[in-house]
Design a protein around this motif. Sequence first.
Motif, short mmCIF file in Angstrom:
data_model
loop_
_atom_site.label_atom_id
_atom_site.label_comp_id
_atom_site.label_asym_id
_atom_site.label_seq_id
_atom_site.Cartn_x
_atom_site.Cartn_y
_atom_site.Cartn_z
N THR A 4 0.83 -1.20 0.00
CA THR A 4 0.00 0.00 0.00
C THR A 4 0.86 1.25 0.00
O THR A 4 0.62 2.18 -0.78
CB THR A 4 -0.94 0.00 1.23
OG1 THR A 4 -1.70 -1.20 1.23
CG2 THR A 4 -1.86 1.20 1.21
N GLU A 5 1.86 1.28 0.86
CA GLU A 5 2.75 2.45 0.91
C GLU A 5 3.48 2.62 -0.41
O GLU A 5 3.61 3.74 -0.92
CB GLU A 5 3.75 2.28 2.05
CG GLU A 5 4.66 3.47 2.24
CD GLU A 5 5.69 3.25 3.33
OE1 GLU A 5 6.55 4.14 3.48
OE2 GLU A 5 5.66 2.22 4.01
N ASP A 6 3.92 1.52 -0.99
CA ASP A 6 4.60 1.57 -2.28
C ASP A 6 3.67 2.12 -3.36
O ASP A 6 4.09 2.94 -4.19
CB ASP A 6 5.09 0.16 -2.66
CG ASP A 6 5.94 0.16 -3.90
OD1 ASP A 6 6.84 1.01 -3.99
OD2 ASP A 6 5.70 -0.69 -4.78
N PHE A 7 2.41 1.70 -3.34
CA PHE A 7 1.44 2.20 -4.30
C PHE A 7 1.26 3.71 -4.16
O PHE A 7 1.25 4.44 -5.16
CB PHE A 7 0.09 1.50 -4.10
CG PHE A 7 -1.02 2.07 -4.94
CD1 PHE A 7 -1.10 1.78 -6.29
CD2 PHE A 7 -1.97 2.89 -4.37
CE1 PHE A 7 -2.12 2.31 -7.07
CE2 PHE A 7 -2.99 3.43 -5.13
CZ PHE A 7 -3.07 3.13 -6.49
N TYR A 8 1.12 4.19 -2.92
CA TYR A 8 0.95 5.62 -2.68
C TYR A 8 2.15 6.41 -3.20
O TYR A 8 2.00 7.47 -3.81
CB TYR A 8 0.76 5.91 -1.20
CG TYR A 8 -0.52 5.36 -0.60
CD1 TYR A 8 -1.65 5.11 -1.36
CD2 TYR A 8 -0.59 5.10 0.77
CE1 TYR A 8 -2.81 4.62 -0.79
CE2 TYR A 8 -1.76 4.61 1.34
CZ TYR A 8 -2.87 4.37 0.55
OH TYR A 8 -4.02 3.90 1.12
N ILE A 9 3.34 5.89 -2.96
CA ILE A 9 4.55 6.58 -3.42
C ILE A 9 4.61 6.62 -4.94
O ILE A 9 4.94 7.65 -5.53
CB ILE A 9 5.80 5.90 -2.82
CG1 ILE A 9 5.84 6.18 -1.31
CG2 ILE A 9 7.07 6.39 -3.50
CD1 ILE A 9 6.88 5.37 -0.57
N GLN A 11 2.07 6.59 -6.98
CA GLN A 11 1.07 7.55 -7.44
C GLN A 11 1.58 8.99 -7.29
O GLN A 11 1.37 9.83 -8.17
CB GLN A 11 -0.24 7.37 -6.66
CG GLN A 11 -0.94 6.06 -6.94
CD GLN A 11 -1.28 5.89 -8.41
OE1 GLN A 11 -1.86 6.77 -9.03
NE2 GLN A 11 -0.90 4.75 -8.95
N ALA A 12 2.25 9.28 -6.18
CA ALA A 12 2.81 10.61 -5.97
C ALA A 12 3.85 10.92 -7.05
O ALA A 12 3.90 12.04 -7.58
CB ALA A 12 3.44 10.72 -4.58
N GLU A 13 4.67 9.93 -7.39
CA GLU A 13 5.68 10.12 -8.43
C GLU A 13 5.04 10.38 -9.79
O GLU A 13 5.50 11.23 -10.55
CB GLU A 13 6.61 8.90 -8.50
CG GLU A 13 7.52 8.77 -7.30
CD GLU A 13 8.24 7.43 -7.23
OE1 GLU A 13 7.93 6.52 -8.04
OE2 GLU A 13 9.11 7.29 -6.35
N SER A 36 0.73 15.81 -3.27
CA SER A 36 0.80 16.05 -1.82
C SER A 36 -0.13 15.09 -1.07
O SER A 36 0.25 14.54 -0.03
CB SER A 36 0.41 17.49 -1.53
OG SER A 36 0.39 17.73 -0.15
N ALA A 37 -1.31 14.87 -1.59
CA ALA A 37 -2.27 13.97 -0.94
C ALA A 37 -1.72 12.54 -0.90
O ALA A 37 -1.80 11.86 0.13
CB ALA A 37 -3.61 14.01 -1.66
N TRP A 38 -1.16 12.08 -2.02
CA TRP A 38 -0.58 10.73 -2.06
C TRP A 38 0.59 10.60 -1.09
O TRP A 38 0.74 9.57 -0.41
CB TRP A 38 -0.13 10.36 -3.47
CG TRP A 38 -1.26 10.04 -4.40
CD1 TRP A 38 -1.62 10.74 -5.52
CD2 TRP A 38 -2.16 8.95 -4.33
NE1 TRP A 38 -2.70 10.15 -6.12
CE2 TRP A 38 -3.05 9.04 -5.41
CE3 TRP A 38 -2.31 7.89 -3.44
CZ2 TRP A 38 -4.07 8.11 -5.64
CZ3 TRP A 38 -3.33 6.97 -3.66
CH2 TRP A 38 -4.19 7.09 -4.74
N GLU A 39 1.41 11.63 -1.00
CA GLU A 39 2.54 11.60 -0.07
C GLU A 39 2.06 11.54 1.38
O GLU A 39 2.64 10.84 2.21
CB GLU A 39 3.44 12.81 -0.29
CG GLU A 39 4.23 12.73 -1.59
CD GLU A 39 4.95 14.01 -1.94
OE1 GLU A 39 4.65 15.08 -1.35
OE2 GLU A 39 5.83 13.96 -2.83
N GLN A 40 0.99 12.27 1.68
CA GLN A 40 0.43 12.23 3.03
C GLN A 40 -0.12 10.84 3.35
O GLN A 40 0.04 10.34 4.47
CB GLN A 40 -0.65 13.28 3.19
CG GLN A 40 -0.12 14.70 3.21
CD GLN A 40 -1.21 15.74 3.20
OE1 GLN A 40 -2.39 15.42 3.34
NE2 GLN A 40 -0.83 16.99 3.02
N LEU A 41 -0.78 10.23 2.38
CA LEU A 41 -1.28 8.87 2.58
C LEU A 41 -0.14 7.89 2.82
O LEU A 41 -0.24 7.01 3.69
CB LEU A 41 -2.11 8.43 1.37
CG LEU A 41 -3.49 9.06 1.24
CD1 LEU A 41 -4.10 8.74 -0.12
CD2 LEU A 41 -4.40 8.59 2.36
#
Length: 68
Positions: A4-9, A11-13, A36-41
Amino acid sequence: MTATEDFYIRQAELCSKAAGETKLANQRDTFLRSQSAWEQLAEREKSTQAARVLRESEKSQSGLLDAE
C-alpha cells in the motif's frame, strides 16, 4: 515498505511527473495537490505500520512476562 505504501509513493511520483509535463497552470496545480495527498497517505501508512509493529512487540513482551 508495504504494498500500500509503495502504491501511494508511485502515485505521488506519477503526479509529480505529470505536473512537470503539463503546460496548463491549473492542471499542474491539480497534479501537485494530488501529489501532496498521495505523499500524506504514504506517510500515514508508514506511521500506522510502525505503530502496529510497536503494539505487537509490546503484546509479545507482555506475553513473555506473563509466562514467567
